[in-house]
Design a protein around this motif. Structure first.
Motif, PDB file in Angstrom:
ATOM      1  N   PHE A 165      20.090 -49.676  -7.718  1.00 13.68           N
ATOM      2  CA  PHE A 165      19.824 -50.418  -6.487  1.00 13.68           C
ATOM      3  C   PHE A 165      20.332 -51.848  -6.650  1.00 13.68           C
ATOM      4  CE2 PHE A 165      16.017 -47.469  -6.579  1.00 13.68           C
ATOM      5  CZ  PHE A 165      16.479 -46.637  -5.565  1.00 13.68           C
ATOM      6  N   HIS A 166      20.924 -52.376  -5.589  1.00 12.76           N
ATOM      7  CA  HIS A 166      21.399 -53.766  -5.606  1.00 12.76           C
ATOM      8  C   HIS A 166      20.644 -54.558  -4.547  1.00 12.76           C
ATOM      9  CE1 HIS A 166      24.668 -52.328  -8.117  1.00 12.76           C
ATOM     10  NE2 HIS A 166      24.886 -51.382  -7.234  1.00 12.76           N
ATOM     11  N   PHE A 167      19.887 -55.545  -5.007  1.00 11.54           N
ATOM     12  CA  PHE A 167      19.111 -56.378  -4.093  1.00 11.54           C
ATOM     13  C   PHE A 167      19.763 -57.746  -3.946  1.00 11.54           C
ATOM     14  CE2 PHE A 167      16.067 -53.450  -6.095  1.00 11.54           C
ATOM     15  CZ  PHE A 167      15.474 -52.898  -4.979  1.00 11.54           C
ATOM     16  N   SER A 168      19.268 -58.496  -2.960  1.00  6.93           N
ATOM     17  CA  SER A 168      19.723 -59.874  -2.771  1.00  6.93           C
ATOM     18  C   SER A 168      18.517 -60.662  -2.265  1.00  6.93           C
ATOM     19  CB  SER A 168      20.855 -59.907  -1.746  1.00  6.93           C
ATOM     20  OG  SER A 168      20.326 -59.655  -0.455  1.00  6.93           O
ATOM     21  N   PRO A 169      18.611 -61.999  -2.237  1.00  6.06           N
ATOM     22  CA  PRO A 169      17.474 -62.760  -1.683  1.00  6.06           C
ATOM     23  C   PRO A 169      17.127 -62.284  -0.268  1.00  6.06           C
ATOM     24  CG  PRO A 169      19.020 -64.233  -2.755  1.00  6.06           C
ATOM     25  CD  PRO A 169      19.662 -62.879  -2.752  1.00  6.06           C
ATOM     26  N   MET A 170      18.120 -61.762   0.460  1.00  2.00           N
ATOM     27  CA  MET A 170      17.869 -61.276   1.824  1.00  2.00           C
ATOM     28  C   MET A 170      17.068 -59.969   1.847  1.00  2.00           C
ATOM     29  SD  MET A 170      21.324 -62.174   3.936  1.00  2.00           S
ATOM     30  CE  MET A 170      22.447 -61.851   2.605  1.00  2.00           C
ATOM     31  N   SER A 171      16.924 -59.339   0.677  1.00  2.00           N
ATOM     32  CA  SER A 171      16.096 -58.127   0.627  1.00  2.00           C
ATOM     33  C   SER A 171      14.631 -58.454   0.899  1.00  2.00           C
ATOM     34  CB  SER A 171      16.200 -57.447  -0.739  1.00  2.00           C
ATOM     35  OG  SER A 171      17.533 -57.168  -1.076  1.00  2.00           O
ATOM     36  N   GLY A 172      14.231 -59.684   0.578  1.00  2.00           N
ATOM     37  CA  GLY A 172      12.855 -60.102   0.826  1.00  2.00           C
ATOM     38  C   GLY A 172      11.864 -59.569  -0.189  1.00  2.00           C
ATOM     39  N   VAL A 173      11.959 -58.266  -0.454  1.00  2.00           N
ATOM     40  CA  VAL A 173      11.085 -57.605  -1.419  1.00  2.00           C
ATOM     41  C   VAL A 173      11.972 -56.692  -2.265  1.00  2.00           C
ATOM     42  CG1 VAL A 173       9.093 -56.065  -1.693  1.00  2.00           C
ATOM     43  CG2 VAL A 173       9.214 -57.555   0.297  1.00  2.00           C
TER      44      VAL A 173
ATOM     45  N   GLN B 217      14.679 -45.707   1.264  1.00  2.00           N
ATOM     46  CA  GLN B 217      13.726 -46.604   1.920  1.00  2.00           C
ATOM     47  C   GLN B 217      13.798 -47.942   1.202  1.00  2.00           C
ATOM     48  OE1 GLN B 217       9.746 -44.959   2.072  1.00  2.00           O
ATOM     49  NE2 GLN B 217       8.859 -47.002   2.082  1.00  2.00           N
ATOM     50  N   PHE B 218      13.906 -49.020   1.980  1.00  2.00           N
ATOM     51  CA  PHE B 218      14.007 -50.360   1.388  1.00  2.00           C
ATOM     52  C   PHE B 218      13.565 -51.374   2.434  1.00  2.00           C
ATOM     53  CE2 PHE B 218      17.751 -51.625   3.784  1.00  2.00           C
ATOM     54  CZ  PHE B 218      18.259 -50.399   4.164  1.00  2.00           C
ATOM     55  N   LYS B 219      13.601 -52.642   2.077  1.00  2.00           N
ATOM     56  CA  LYS B 219      13.130 -53.689   2.993  1.00  2.00           C
ATOM     57  C   LYS B 219      14.147 -54.817   3.081  1.00  2.00           C
ATOM     58  CE  LYS B 219       8.385 -52.456   2.091  1.00  2.00           C
ATOM     59  NZ  LYS B 219       7.177 -52.683   1.343  1.00  2.00           N
ATOM     60  N   PHE B 220      14.068 -55.567   4.161  1.00  2.00           N
ATOM     61  CA  PHE B 220      14.858 -56.803   4.224  1.00  2.00           C
ATOM     62  C   PHE B 220      14.067 -57.875   4.965  1.00  2.00           C
ATOM     63  CE2 PHE B 220      16.254 -54.645   8.143  1.00  2.00           C
ATOM     64  CZ  PHE B 220      16.285 -55.684   9.069  1.00  2.00           C
ATOM     65  N   ARG B 221      14.472 -59.126   4.748  1.00  2.00           N
ATOM     66  CA  ARG B 221      13.796 -60.256   5.372  1.00  2.00           C
ATOM     67  C   ARG B 221      14.537 -60.603   6.657  1.00  2.00           C
ATOM     68  NH1 ARG B 221      13.292 -64.374   1.116  1.00  2.00           N
ATOM     69  NH2 ARG B 221      11.229 -63.610   0.594  1.00  2.00           N
TER      70      ARG B 221
ATOM     71  N   VAL C 270      22.397 -56.760   2.772  1.00  2.00           N
ATOM     72  CA  VAL C 270      21.046 -57.070   2.308  1.00  2.00           C
ATOM     73  C   VAL C 270      20.608 -56.156   1.167  1.00  2.00           C
ATOM     74  CG1 VAL C 270      20.293 -58.025   4.509  1.00  2.00           C
ATOM     75  CG2 VAL C 270      19.954 -55.606   4.060  1.00  2.00           C
TER      76      VAL C 270
ATOM     77  N   SER D 241      22.096 -52.478  -1.282  1.00  2.00           N
ATOM     78  CA  SER D 241      23.008 -51.358  -1.480  1.00  2.00           C
ATOM     79  C   SER D 241      22.538 -50.540  -2.675  1.00  2.00           C
ATOM     80  CB  SER D 241      24.451 -51.848  -1.668  1.00  2.00           C
ATOM     81  OG  SER D 241      24.581 -52.510  -2.904  1.00  2.00           O
ATOM     82  N   ALA D 242      23.122 -49.364  -2.822  1.00  2.00           N
ATOM     83  CA  ALA D 242      22.730 -48.487  -3.926  1.00  2.00           C
ATOM     84  C   ALA D 242      23.914 -47.619  -4.332  1.00  2.00           C
ATOM     85  CB  ALA D 242      21.558 -47.598  -3.511  1.00  2.00           C
TER      86      ALA D 242
ATOM     87  N   GLU E  33      12.050 -53.658  -3.597  1.00  2.00           N
ATOM     88  CA  GLU E  33      11.388 -52.357  -3.615  1.00  2.00           C
ATOM     89  C   GLU E  33      12.282 -51.343  -2.915  1.00  2.00           C
ATOM     90  OE1 GLU E  33       7.199 -52.165  -2.194  1.00  2.00           O
ATOM     91  OE2 GLU E  33       7.873 -50.381  -1.150  1.00  2.00           O
ATOM     92  N   ALA E  34      12.438 -50.173  -3.532  1.00  2.00           N
ATOM     93  CA  ALA E  34      13.239 -49.120  -2.916  1.00  2.00           C
ATOM     94  C   ALA E  34      12.665 -47.773  -3.296  1.00  2.00           C
ATOM     95  CB  ALA E  34      14.699 -49.219  -3.352  1.00  2.00           C
ATOM     96  N   ASN E  35      12.881 -46.803  -2.412  1.00  2.00           N
ATOM     97  CA  ASN E  35      12.361 -45.458  -2.630  1.00  2.00           C
ATOM     98  C   ASN E  35      13.468 -44.461  -2.327  1.00  2.00           C
ATOM     99  OD1 ASN E  35      11.443 -42.885  -1.352  1.00  2.00           O
ATOM    100  ND2 ASN E  35       9.424 -43.595  -1.940  1.00  2.00           N
TER     101      ASN E  35
ATOM    102  N   ILE F  62       9.128 -59.253   6.928  1.00  2.00           N
ATOM    103  CA  ILE F  62       9.741 -58.187   6.140  1.00  2.00           C
ATOM    104  C   ILE F  62       9.844 -56.934   7.019  1.00  2.00           C
ATOM    105  CG2 ILE F  62       9.487 -56.690   4.120  1.00  2.00           C
ATOM    106  CD1 ILE F  62      10.124 -59.587   3.360  1.00  2.00           C
TER     107      ILE F  62
ATOM    108  N   PRO G  53       9.833 -63.516  -6.559  1.00  2.00           N
ATOM    109  CA  PRO G  53       9.713 -64.240  -5.288  1.00  2.00           C
ATOM    110  C   PRO G  53      10.850 -63.912  -4.323  1.00  2.00           C
ATOM    111  CG  PRO G  53      10.303 -65.734  -7.094  1.00  2.00           C
ATOM    112  CD  PRO G  53      10.049 -64.392  -7.704  1.00  2.00           C
ATOM    113  N   MET G  54      11.948 -63.372  -4.814  1.00  2.00           N
ATOM    114  CA  MET G  54      13.121 -63.028  -4.004  1.00  2.00           C
ATOM    115  C   MET G  54      13.595 -64.212  -3.153  1.00  2.00           C
ATOM    116  SD  MET G  54      13.915 -60.091  -5.094  1.00  2.00           S
ATOM    117  CE  MET G  54      15.038 -59.172  -4.033  1.00  2.00           C
TER     118      MET G  54
END
Lengths: 108, 153
Positions: free
Chosen positions: B103-111, A76-80, A60, A62-63, B113-115, A19, B78-79
């Motif tokens: 916020f728009h997530f995808s499985p590639m987000s992994g987690v 701030q966000f995360k990606f795999r 991965v 967007s907002a 969570e956004a700030n 991550i 589990p993303m």
């Protein structure tokens, strides 16, 4: 446009599946469209309304920002980590202009 | 001769009508506040009522400066391609306009969570609603006390 976003990845190299955390800050007034100037005229809205992050061309995260996002928006966000490639962050202004920043991730 | 209402009765009838008109309809979703807030949530969920849980909303209890309030949203998931959080809507029920960010997530987000940092015009509730890939909705609410409002001018 000369605005340069500040982007930080918590690691430049990652193993597949790790991550990665992205922090980004960009200078922008984020004018809400609800304020008035000294003559009582409404100051027109001007915000960054869309943020997108792609890694190696794949989106991965967007907002959609509303005027309630603070000036000089921070995100701030995360990606795999899946594959090496450019991490491209794009902000779109109400006037259609774009602010783009880029980092790189290496996946071993 | 028909019944003629005296002044006091007329007033009482008027008050009752007003109360009936302004009372919230029972059976509706539990998020009170402005109609703008309800509308945005309904539009996002397609009319479904989100369940409590799975969503974590981190905000200060007291924000001295409403112009920039740090906010973190995270959702248990589990993303994976089979099960992930697709979207999270954040609204603030006391702002002139309730919408804050989506916020728009995808499985590639992994987690999931956004700030970001948000503007709050006064003390109010911030509500986050998460949409799961299986069509379920979850929500969390947090009250933030604002000392100096963040809508300037």
């Amino acid at each position: 446009m000369s605005v340069k976003p500040r982007i930080k990845l918590d690691k430049k190299e990652a193993k597949k599946g790790d991550i990665v955390e992205v922090k980004a800050l960009v200078s922008h007034i984020m004018e809400t469209g609800q304020r008035k100037d000294s003559k009582g005229n409404v100051i027109p809205r001007k915000i960054l309304n869309k943020f997108t992050c792609t890694v190696n061309g794949k989106e991965v995260f967007s907002a959609d920002f509303e005027p309630a996002v603070s000036a000089n928006p921070y995100i701030q966000f995360k990606f795999r980590a899946q594959e090496s490639g450019p991490v491209v962050l794009t902000w779109i202004d109400d006037d259609g202009s774009k602010i783009v920043g880029e980092e790189k991730i290496t996946v071993n | 001769m028909g019944h003629i209402y005296n002044r006091r009765q007329t007033l009482a009838i008027g008050m009752a009508a007003l109360a009936a008109a302004t009372l919230p309809q029972s059976g509706g979703p539990a998020f009170a506040a402005s109609s703008d807030t309800d509308e945005l949530i309904k539009k996002f969920t397609g009319g479904k009522t989100p369940a409590e849980g799975r969503v974590r909303l981190d905000l200060p209890e007291i924000a001295e400066n409403g112009n920039t309030v740090p906010m973190t949203v995270s959702v248990e998931s589990p993303m994976t391609a089979q099960s992930y959080v697709s979207d999270v809507l954040v609204v603030a029920d006391g702002n002139p306009r309730a919408g804050v960010v989506t916020f728009h997530f995808s499985p590639m987000s992994g987690v999931a969570e956004a700030n970001t940092r948000i503007r709050l015009s006064k003390t109010q509730n911030v509500i986050a609603v998460a949409k799961m890939s299986d069509g379920a909705f979850f929500m969390a609410t947090k009250e933030v006390k604002v000392t100096i409002g963040g809508c300037g001018g």
